[in-house]
Design a protein around this motif. Structure first.
Motif, PDB file in Angstrom:
ATOM      1  N   GLY A 192       9.936   2.281 -11.769  1.00 33.58           N
ATOM      2  CA  GLY A 192       8.926   3.324 -11.700  1.00 33.58           C
ATOM      3  C   GLY A 192       7.515   2.781 -11.810  1.00 33.58           C
ATOM      4  N   LEU A 193       7.338   1.792 -12.667  1.00 35.72           N
ATOM      5  CA  LEU A 193       6.014   1.206 -12.846  1.00 35.72           C
ATOM      6  C   LEU A 193       5.523   0.558 -11.557  1.00 35.72           C
ATOM      7  CD1 LEU A 193       4.736  -0.762 -15.921  1.00 35.72           C
ATOM      8  CD2 LEU A 193       4.400  -1.686 -13.627  1.00 35.72           C
ATOM      9  N   VAL A 194       6.389  -0.188 -10.900  1.00 32.63           N
ATOM     10  CA  VAL A 194       5.992  -0.840  -9.655  1.00 32.63           C
ATOM     11  C   VAL A 194       5.746   0.203  -8.562  1.00 32.63           C
ATOM     12  CG1 VAL A 194       6.709  -2.463  -7.866  1.00 32.63           C
ATOM     13  CG2 VAL A 194       7.148  -2.984 -10.270  1.00 32.63           C
ATOM     14  N   ASP A 195       6.558   1.253  -8.537  1.00 29.66           N
ATOM     15  CA  ASP A 195       6.301   2.354  -7.604  1.00 29.66           C
ATOM     16  C   ASP A 195       4.914   2.937  -7.815  1.00 29.66           C
ATOM     17  OD1 ASP A 195       8.779   2.177  -6.389  1.00 29.66           O
ATOM     18  OD2 ASP A 195       9.647   3.897  -7.447  1.00 29.66           O
ATOM     19  N   GLU A 196       4.535   3.093  -9.083  1.00 28.79           N
ATOM     20  CA  GLU A 196       3.228   3.666  -9.394  1.00 28.79           C
ATOM     21  C   GLU A 196       2.092   2.768  -8.925  1.00 28.79           C
ATOM     22  OE1 GLU A 196      -0.038   5.708 -10.569  1.00 28.79           O
ATOM     23  OE2 GLU A 196       2.011   6.461 -10.318  1.00 28.79           O
ATOM     24  N   ILE A 197       2.232   1.472  -9.095  1.00 24.18           N
ATOM     25  CA  ILE A 197       1.194   0.560  -8.606  1.00 24.18           C
ATOM     26  C   ILE A 197       1.074   0.666  -7.086  1.00 24.18           C
ATOM     27  CG2 ILE A 197       0.496  -1.844  -8.372  1.00 24.18           C
ATOM     28  CD1 ILE A 197       1.809  -2.425 -11.039  1.00 24.18           C
ATOM     29  N   GLU A 198       2.201   0.799  -6.416  1.00 26.63           N
ATOM     30  CA  GLU A 198       2.174   0.896  -4.958  1.00 26.63           C
ATOM     31  C   GLU A 198       1.558   2.202  -4.478  1.00 26.63           C
ATOM     32  OE1 GLU A 198       5.853  -1.926  -3.477  1.00 26.63           O
ATOM     33  OE2 GLU A 198       6.182   0.240  -3.602  1.00 26.63           O
ATOM     34  N   SER A 199       1.839   3.288  -5.192  1.00 28.79           N
ATOM     35  CA  SER A 199       1.361   4.602  -4.741  1.00 28.79           C
ATOM     36  C   SER A 199      -0.063   4.887  -5.198  1.00 28.79           C
ATOM     37  CB  SER A 199       2.287   5.710  -5.252  1.00 28.79           C
ATOM     38  OG  SER A 199       2.194   5.837  -6.663  1.00 28.79           O
ATOM     39  N   GLY A 200      -0.404   4.448  -6.404  1.00 23.83           N
ATOM     40  CA  GLY A 200      -1.743   4.716  -6.940  1.00 23.83           C
ATOM     41  C   GLY A 200      -2.042   6.180  -7.137  1.00 23.83           C
ATOM     42  N   ASP A 201      -1.026   6.962  -7.482  1.00 24.15           N
ATOM     43  CA  ASP A 201      -1.191   8.415  -7.541  1.00 24.15           C
ATOM     44  C   ASP A 201      -1.758   8.942  -8.855  1.00 24.15           C
ATOM     45  OD1 ASP A 201      -0.212   8.793  -4.990  1.00 24.15           O
ATOM     46  OD2 ASP A 201       1.848   9.094  -5.641  1.00 24.15           O
ATOM     47  N   HIS A 202      -1.762   8.153  -9.906  1.00 20.16           N
ATOM     48  CA  HIS A 202      -2.075   8.706 -11.233  1.00 20.16           C
ATOM     49  C   HIS A 202      -3.150   7.877 -11.947  1.00 20.16           C
ATOM     50  CE1 HIS A 202       2.022  10.140 -10.253  1.00 20.16           C
ATOM     51  NE2 HIS A 202       1.577  11.260 -10.761  1.00 20.16           N
ATOM     52  N   ILE A 203      -4.302   7.817 -11.336  1.00 19.18           N
ATOM     53  CA  ILE A 203      -5.417   7.094 -11.926  1.00 19.18           C
ATOM     54  C   ILE A 203      -5.983   7.895 -13.094  1.00 19.18           C
ATOM     55  CG2 ILE A 203      -7.665   6.035 -11.492  1.00 19.18           C
ATOM     56  CD1 ILE A 203      -5.341   4.753  -9.965  1.00 19.18           C
ATOM     57  N   ARG A 204      -6.182   7.206 -14.216  1.00 22.72           N
ATOM     58  CA  ARG A 204      -6.676   7.806 -15.470  1.00 22.72           C
ATOM     59  C   ARG A 204      -5.791   8.978 -15.912  1.00 22.72           C
ATOM     60  NH1 ARG A 204     -11.732   7.220 -12.562  1.00 22.72           N
ATOM     61  NH2 ARG A 204     -12.559   5.137 -13.045  1.00 22.72           N
ATOM     62  N   GLN A 205      -4.496   8.749 -15.832  1.00 20.96           N
ATOM     63  CA  GLN A 205      -3.515   9.726 -16.301  1.00 20.96           C
ATOM     64  C   GLN A 205      -2.423   9.021 -17.083  1.00 20.96           C
ATOM     65  OE1 GLN A 205      -2.046  12.572 -13.328  1.00 20.96           O
ATOM     66  NE2 GLN A 205      -3.728  11.967 -11.990  1.00 20.96           N
ATOM     67  N   ARG A 206      -1.742   9.809 -17.939  1.00 16.62           N
ATOM     68  CA  ARG A 206      -0.521   9.325 -18.582  1.00 16.62           C
ATOM     69  C   ARG A 206       0.667   9.951 -17.867  1.00 16.62           C
ATOM     70  NH1 ARG A 206       2.316   9.615 -23.678  1.00 16.62           N
ATOM     71  NH2 ARG A 206       1.516  11.713 -24.074  1.00 16.62           N
ATOM     72  N   ILE A 207       1.627   9.129 -17.516  1.00 19.97           N
ATOM     73  CA  ILE A 207       2.853   9.603 -16.901  1.00 19.97           C
ATOM     74  C   ILE A 207       4.027   9.072 -17.720  1.00 19.97           C
ATOM     75  CG2 ILE A 207       1.885   9.823 -14.594  1.00 19.97           C
ATOM     76  CD1 ILE A 207       3.190   7.149 -13.872  1.00 19.97           C
ATOM     77  N   SER A 208       5.227   9.516 -17.366  1.00 17.48           N
ATOM     78  CA  SER A 208       6.431   9.075 -18.082  1.00 17.48           C
ATOM     79  C   SER A 208       7.608   9.067 -17.130  1.00 17.48           C
ATOM     80  CB  SER A 208       6.714  10.003 -19.272  1.00 17.48           C
ATOM     81  OG  SER A 208       6.805  11.370 -18.861  1.00 17.48           O
ATOM     82  N   PHE A 209       8.639   8.329 -17.524  1.00 17.32           N
ATOM     83  CA  PHE A 209       9.855   8.222 -16.711  1.00 17.32           C
ATOM     84  C   PHE A 209      11.075   8.538 -17.546  1.00 17.32           C
ATOM     85  CE2 PHE A 209       7.324   4.550 -14.724  1.00 17.32           C
ATOM     86  CZ  PHE A 209       6.761   5.361 -13.762  1.00 17.32           C
ATOM     87  N   VAL A 210      12.066   9.189 -16.922  1.00 18.33           N
ATOM     88  CA  VAL A 210      13.360   9.417 -17.557  1.00 18.33           C
ATOM     89  C   VAL A 210      14.440   9.211 -16.496  1.00 18.33           C
ATOM     90  CG1 VAL A 210      13.345  11.914 -17.059  1.00 18.33           C
ATOM     91  CG2 VAL A 210      14.710  11.035 -18.972  1.00 18.33           C
ATOM     92  N   ARG A 211      15.584   8.772 -16.941  1.00 15.78           N
ATOM     93  CA  ARG A 211      16.696   8.539 -16.016  1.00 15.78           C
ATOM     94  C   ARG A 211      17.188   9.841 -15.419  1.00 15.78           C
ATOM     95  NH1 ARG A 211      22.380   5.410 -17.549  1.00 15.78           N
ATOM     96  NH2 ARG A 211      23.440   5.763 -15.567  1.00 15.78           N
ATOM     97  N   LYS A 212      17.509   9.813 -14.120  1.00 17.55           N
ATOM     98  CA  LYS A 212      18.060  11.001 -13.461  1.00 17.55           C
ATOM     99  C   LYS A 212      19.450  11.303 -13.983  1.00 17.55           C
ATOM    100  CE  LYS A 212      15.743  11.508  -9.041  1.00 17.55           C
ATOM    101  NZ  LYS A 212      15.894  11.495  -7.561  1.00 17.55           N
TER     102      LYS A 212
END
Length: 212
Positions: A192-212
């Motif tokens: 998820g972290l690498v996906d986020e770097i690639e997408s750049g969708d959440h600048i200056r935000q906190r996000i979180s991940f959970v298993r499906k």
């Protein structure tokens, strides 16, 4: 275009999973750590304490991943001081700072009044670390001069869990999957972290991940 990232505090287990994930996508990875030798898969390893890093060290990367962690009473303040150092180095640049955070700061109510570490069942042994990470999140929210993203794992963060290849993207609140669980492996967190770097969708935000 190939991504070029740096991973700071690269000797930890989460950091090594992030490096492996990024390497698997063909990225150029530079790891900064305190050990004498490269303990992960990064093409380039630099022995360097966080406080010895300079703006020149981090210039030219698409993103810097801060994987620093501390758990003893005497080292817990380093969560804030190391993060501030990295924020100051990246101030005013286009380099993203992606911070590996904790689950204790996630909210358990829609009003965002109660955080996970404040709930009765939260283990006392983990509270000091959670409080330190809550402080870093509060501090980073005040920085509008850096392109940061703070990422919290699920409540049950499993070092040896499998890489399922999928996850649920959450935000400020503790998210449960369809089985009522809040869990994720280090490997899926790295995904998820690498996906986020690639997408750049959440600048200056906190996000979180959970298993499906």
């Amino acid at each position: 275009m190939k991504k070029n990232i740096a991973v700071v505090a690269a000797d930890g287990r989460v950091a090594r999973k992030v490096i492996t994930e990024a390497m698997g996508r063909g990225w150029d990875v530079t790891a900064f750590g305190r050990r004498d030798h490269n303990s992960g898969d990064a093409q380039t390893y630099v022995k360097r304490d966080i406080f010895d890093l300079t703006a020149e060290d981090l210039a030219g990367f698409d993103a810097v991943v801060d994987a620093f962690g501390a758990h003893t009473p005497e080292t817990l303040p380093l969560h804030s001081t190391t993060l501030k150092h990295l924020l100051d180095l990246l101030s005013g640049t286009d380099v993203r700072l992606v911070v590996v955070g904790g689950a204790g700061s996630l909210y358990v109510d829609h009003e965002h009044k109660v955080q996970l570490y404040q709930t009765p069942d939260f283990p006392d042994a983990f509270k000091p670390t959670a409080l330190a990470q809550v402080k870093t999140l509060d501090e980073i929210r005040g920085r509008d001069d850096v392109r940061w993203t703070f990422i919290s794992p699920a409540g049950d963060f499993q070092a040896d869990g499998e890489r399922t290849g999928s996850y649920i993207l959450g935000g400020e609140e503790l998210t449960l999957n369809g089985r009522g669980e809040s869990t994720i492996s280090y490997a899926d967190f790295a995904l998820g972290l690498v996906d986020e770097i690639e997408s750049g969708d959440h600048i200056r935000q906190r996000i979180s991940f959970v298993r499906k």
